[in-house]
Design a protein around this motif. Sequence first.
Motif, PDB file in Angstrom:
ATOM      1  N   VAL A 198       0.858  -1.187   0.000  1.00  0.00           N
ATOM      2  CA  VAL A 198       0.000   0.000   0.000  1.00  0.00           C
ATOM      3  C   VAL A 198       0.892   1.233   0.000  1.00  0.00           C
ATOM      4  CG1 VAL A 198      -1.900   1.217   1.122  1.00  0.00           C
ATOM      5  CG2 VAL A 198      -1.662  -1.253   1.446  1.00  0.00           C
ATOM      6  N   ILE A 199       0.501   2.238  -0.771  1.00  0.00           N
ATOM      7  CA  ILE A 199       1.179   3.536  -0.755  1.00  0.00           C
ATOM      8  C   ILE A 199       0.149   4.597  -0.393  1.00  0.00           C
ATOM      9  CG2 ILE A 199       2.424   5.263  -2.099  1.00  0.00           C
ATOM     10  CD1 ILE A 199       3.432   2.975  -3.876  1.00  0.00           C
ATOM     11  N   ASN A 200       0.412   5.329   0.692  1.00  0.00           N
ATOM     12  CA  ASN A 200      -0.443   6.450   1.087  1.00  0.00           C
ATOM     13  C   ASN A 200       0.269   7.746   0.704  1.00  0.00           C
ATOM     14  OD1 ASN A 200      -2.043   8.375   2.233  1.00  0.00           O
ATOM     15  ND2 ASN A 200      -2.106   7.470   4.279  1.00  0.00           N
ATOM     16  N   ASN A 201      -0.024   8.230  -0.495  1.00  0.00           N
ATOM     17  CA  ASN A 201       0.578   9.476  -0.992  1.00  0.00           C
ATOM     18  C   ASN A 201      -0.308  10.668  -0.655  1.00  0.00           C
ATOM     19  OD1 ASN A 201       2.949   8.507  -2.216  1.00  0.00           O
ATOM     20  ND2 ASN A 201       1.782   7.794  -3.983  1.00  0.00           N
ATOM     21  N   SER A 202      -0.858  10.667   0.557  1.00  0.00           N
ATOM     22  CA  SER A 202      -1.747  11.761   0.956  1.00  0.00           C
ATOM     23  C   SER A 202      -1.346  12.279   2.325  1.00  0.00           C
ATOM     24  CB  SER A 202      -3.206  11.285   0.974  1.00  0.00           C
ATOM     25  OG  SER A 202      -3.481  10.561   2.159  1.00  0.00           O
ATOM     26  N   THR A 203      -1.997  13.340   2.749  1.00  0.00           N
ATOM     27  CA  THR A 203      -1.726  13.939   4.057  1.00  0.00           C
ATOM     28  C   THR A 203      -2.715  13.468   5.110  1.00  0.00           C
ATOM     29  OG1 THR A 203      -3.082  15.850   3.455  1.00  0.00           O
ATOM     30  CG2 THR A 203      -0.719  16.000   3.008  1.00  0.00           C
ATOM     31  N   GLU A 204      -3.471  12.403   4.812  1.00  0.00           N
ATOM     32  CA  GLU A 204      -4.497  11.898   5.723  1.00  0.00           C
ATOM     33  C   GLU A 204      -4.210  10.455   6.116  1.00  0.00           C
ATOM     34  OE1 GLU A 204      -8.421  14.273   4.147  1.00  0.00           O
ATOM     35  OE2 GLU A 204      -7.977  12.333   3.248  1.00  0.00           O
ATOM     36  N   ASN A 205      -4.665  10.079   7.314  1.00  0.00           N
ATOM     37  CA  ASN A 205      -4.645   8.671   7.702  1.00  0.00           C
ATOM     38  C   ASN A 205      -5.592   7.884   6.815  1.00  0.00           C
ATOM     39  OD1 ASN A 205      -2.898   8.989   9.904  1.00  0.00           O
ATOM     40  ND2 ASN A 205      -4.574   9.424  11.308  1.00  0.00           N
ATOM     41  N   ARG A 206      -5.221   6.671   6.499  1.00  0.00           N
ATOM     42  CA  ARG A 206      -6.116   5.739   5.814  1.00  0.00           C
ATOM     43  C   ARG A 206      -6.623   4.740   6.845  1.00  0.00           C
ATOM     44  NH1 ARG A 206      -4.576   0.184   3.131  1.00  0.00           N
ATOM     45  NH2 ARG A 206      -4.622  -0.183   5.365  1.00  0.00           N
ATOM     46  N   TYR A 207      -7.940   4.480   6.868  1.00  0.00           N
ATOM     47  CA  TYR A 207      -8.545   3.530   7.803  1.00  0.00           C
ATOM     48  C   TYR A 207      -9.229   2.415   7.021  1.00  0.00           C
ATOM     49  CZ  TYR A 207      -7.924   7.156  11.363  1.00  0.00           C
ATOM     50  OH  TYR A 207      -7.392   8.094  12.212  1.00  0.00           O
ATOM     51  N   HIS A 208      -8.925   1.170   7.382  1.00  0.00           N
ATOM     52  CA  HIS A 208      -9.593   0.005   6.805  1.00  0.00           C
ATOM     53  C   HIS A 208     -10.112  -0.882   7.929  1.00  0.00           C
ATOM     54  CE1 HIS A 208      -7.898  -0.548   2.439  1.00  0.00           C
ATOM     55  NE2 HIS A 208      -8.328   0.668   2.652  1.00  0.00           N
ATOM     56  N   LEU A 209     -11.296  -1.441   7.737  1.00  0.00           N
ATOM     57  CA  LEU A 209     -11.761  -2.568   8.542  1.00  0.00           C
ATOM     58  C   LEU A 209     -11.266  -3.816   7.826  1.00  0.00           C
ATOM     59  CD1 LEU A 209     -13.510  -4.038  10.687  1.00  0.00           C
ATOM     60  CD2 LEU A 209     -15.468  -3.719   9.140  1.00  0.00           C
ATOM     61  N   ILE A 210     -10.548  -4.671   8.563  1.00  0.00           N
ATOM     62  CA  ILE A 210     -10.019  -5.907   7.988  1.00  0.00           C
ATOM     63  C   ILE A 210     -10.619  -7.083   8.743  1.00  0.00           C
ATOM     64  CG2 ILE A 210      -7.946  -7.282   7.537  1.00  0.00           C
ATOM     65  CD1 ILE A 210      -6.365  -4.687   7.412  1.00  0.00           C
ATOM     66  N   LEU A 211     -11.182  -8.019   7.998  1.00  0.00           N
ATOM     67  CA  LEU A 211     -11.770  -9.233   8.574  1.00  0.00           C
ATOM     68  C   LEU A 211     -11.148 -10.443   7.887  1.00  0.00           C
ATOM     69  CD1 LEU A 211     -15.545  -8.186   8.505  1.00  0.00           C
ATOM     70  CD2 LEU A 211     -13.990  -8.063  10.476  1.00  0.00           C
ATOM     71  N   ASP A 212     -10.824 -11.455   8.672  1.00  0.00           N
ATOM     72  CA  ASP A 212     -10.399 -12.744   8.113  1.00  0.00           C
ATOM     73  C   ASP A 212     -11.482 -13.753   8.444  1.00  0.00           C
ATOM     74  OD1 ASP A 212      -7.562 -12.486   7.012  1.00  0.00           O
ATOM     75  OD2 ASP A 212      -7.406 -11.492   8.950  1.00  0.00           O
ATOM     76  N   LEU A 213     -12.125 -14.278   7.416  1.00  0.00           N
ATOM     77  CA  LEU A 213     -13.171 -15.269   7.606  1.00  0.00           C
ATOM     78  C   LEU A 213     -12.630 -16.639   7.211  1.00  0.00           C
ATOM     79  CD1 LEU A 213     -14.800 -12.543   7.412  1.00  0.00           C
ATOM     80  CD2 LEU A 213     -16.721 -13.961   6.698  1.00  0.00           C
ATOM     81  N   ILE A 214     -13.047 -17.638   7.966  1.00  0.00           N
ATOM     82  CA  ILE A 214     -12.555 -18.992   7.714  1.00  0.00           C
ATOM     83  C   ILE A 214     -13.634 -19.986   8.116  1.00  0.00           C
ATOM     84  CG2 ILE A 214     -11.475 -19.310   9.997  1.00  0.00           C
ATOM     85  CD1 ILE A 214      -9.069 -20.585   8.456  1.00  0.00           C
ATOM     86  N   ASP A 215     -13.638 -21.124   7.469  1.00  0.00           N
ATOM     87  CA  ASP A 215     -14.559 -22.197   7.838  1.00  0.00           C
ATOM     88  C   ASP A 215     -13.962 -22.914   9.041  1.00  0.00           C
ATOM     89  OD1 ASP A 215     -16.040 -24.633   8.007  1.00  0.00           O
ATOM     90  OD2 ASP A 215     -16.634 -24.357   5.913  1.00  0.00           O
ATOM     91  N   PRO A 216     -14.680 -22.998  10.162  1.00  0.00           N
ATOM     92  CA  PRO A 216     -14.110 -23.649  11.364  1.00  0.00           C
ATOM     93  C   PRO A 216     -13.732 -25.102  11.144  1.00  0.00           C
ATOM     94  CG  PRO A 216     -16.450 -23.139  11.676  1.00  0.00           C
ATOM     95  CD  PRO A 216     -16.028 -22.485  10.399  1.00  0.00           C
ATOM     96  N   GLN A 217     -14.256 -25.729  10.107  1.00  0.00           N
ATOM     97  CA  GLN A 217     -13.864 -27.133   9.825  1.00  0.00           C
ATOM     98  C   GLN A 217     -12.396 -27.231   9.472  1.00  0.00           C
ATOM     99  OE1 GLN A 217     -16.633 -29.438   7.320  1.00  0.00           O
ATOM    100  NE2 GLN A 217     -18.025 -27.697   7.468  1.00  0.00           N
ATOM    101  N   ILE A 218     -11.809 -26.176   8.913  1.00  0.00           N
ATOM    102  CA  ILE A 218     -10.373 -26.210   8.628  1.00  0.00           C
ATOM    103  C   ILE A 218      -9.573 -25.401   9.643  1.00  0.00           C
ATOM    104  CG2 ILE A 218     -10.751 -26.584   6.167  1.00  0.00           C
ATOM    105  CD1 ILE A 218      -9.804 -23.685   5.725  1.00  0.00           C
ATOM    106  N   LEU A 219     -10.264 -24.815  10.631  1.00  0.00           N
ATOM    107  CA  LEU A 219      -9.580 -23.978  11.609  1.00  0.00           C
ATOM    108  C   LEU A 219      -9.202 -24.760  12.852  1.00  0.00           C
ATOM    109  CD1 LEU A 219      -8.532 -21.305  12.685  1.00  0.00           C
ATOM    110  CD2 LEU A 219     -10.872 -20.715  13.344  1.00  0.00           C
ATOM    111  N   PHE A 220     -10.165 -25.441  13.452  1.00  0.00           N
ATOM    112  CA  PHE A 220      -9.889 -26.148  14.723  1.00  0.00           C
ATOM    113  C   PHE A 220      -9.902 -27.650  14.506  1.00  0.00           C
ATOM    114  CE2 PHE A 220     -12.190 -22.229  16.137  1.00  0.00           C
ATOM    115  CZ  PHE A 220     -11.077 -21.576  16.628  1.00  0.00           C
TER     116      PHE A 220
END
Length: 197
Positions: free
Chosen positions: A175-197
């Motif tokens: 990512v490149i932030n070529n601005s004078t402002e903060n960039r805000y993102h909501l980041i979610l990681d979704l996964i099927d619990p059958q492959i998680l636990f």
Amino acid sequence: MPIYVDSKFDGDIIDIGYYNVDNIKNIVFNNLDKFTITNKDINNTDNVIRRSPTHNNTNHLTLFFEDNVKRPTAIESYNNDIYLLLEKDIENIKNKIQLYHQNTNLIIARGLITLLKPNTNIPKHKDSGYILEKGHRIHIPLKTNKNILFGVGNTTKNLLEGNIYEINNCRTHSVINNSTENRYHLILDLIDPQILF
């Protein structure tokens, strides 16, 4: 529909759709004091995400994070007071992602809001760790502008506020932030619990 191996697709970025993020932005901007820098503990024991040179220019507000990045056994929650205010919006976004992937079993394994500082960047890298390699990595821009560019694989684009993007984070991205402002993102990681636990 993209072709998947585990949860990763043969492409760079998928545009899943739009969500009105006004309520999320209001809550986030009223809680900026809760953002933290990342730390050095790979297992996130202190309400922060591990420090790495790649993410030196970011701060985070953590909502969910796994107990062990290499082989998770549980998902820990943080900042519950803020999550309760965001819960309806996050559930609505999760439902859109489940509908897109035709998988109602998907759960949120990681949830965080990131701040990228002005006139900085996140250098090229690939993500590693069980959830990052097996899950669906979702980015929802909350505050951005035309001078902020997100690159994944061979694609570079300006991600639009409120759009729900899935990125193939096993490909080189930056990512490149070529601005004078903060960039805000909501980041979610979704996964099927059958492959998680």
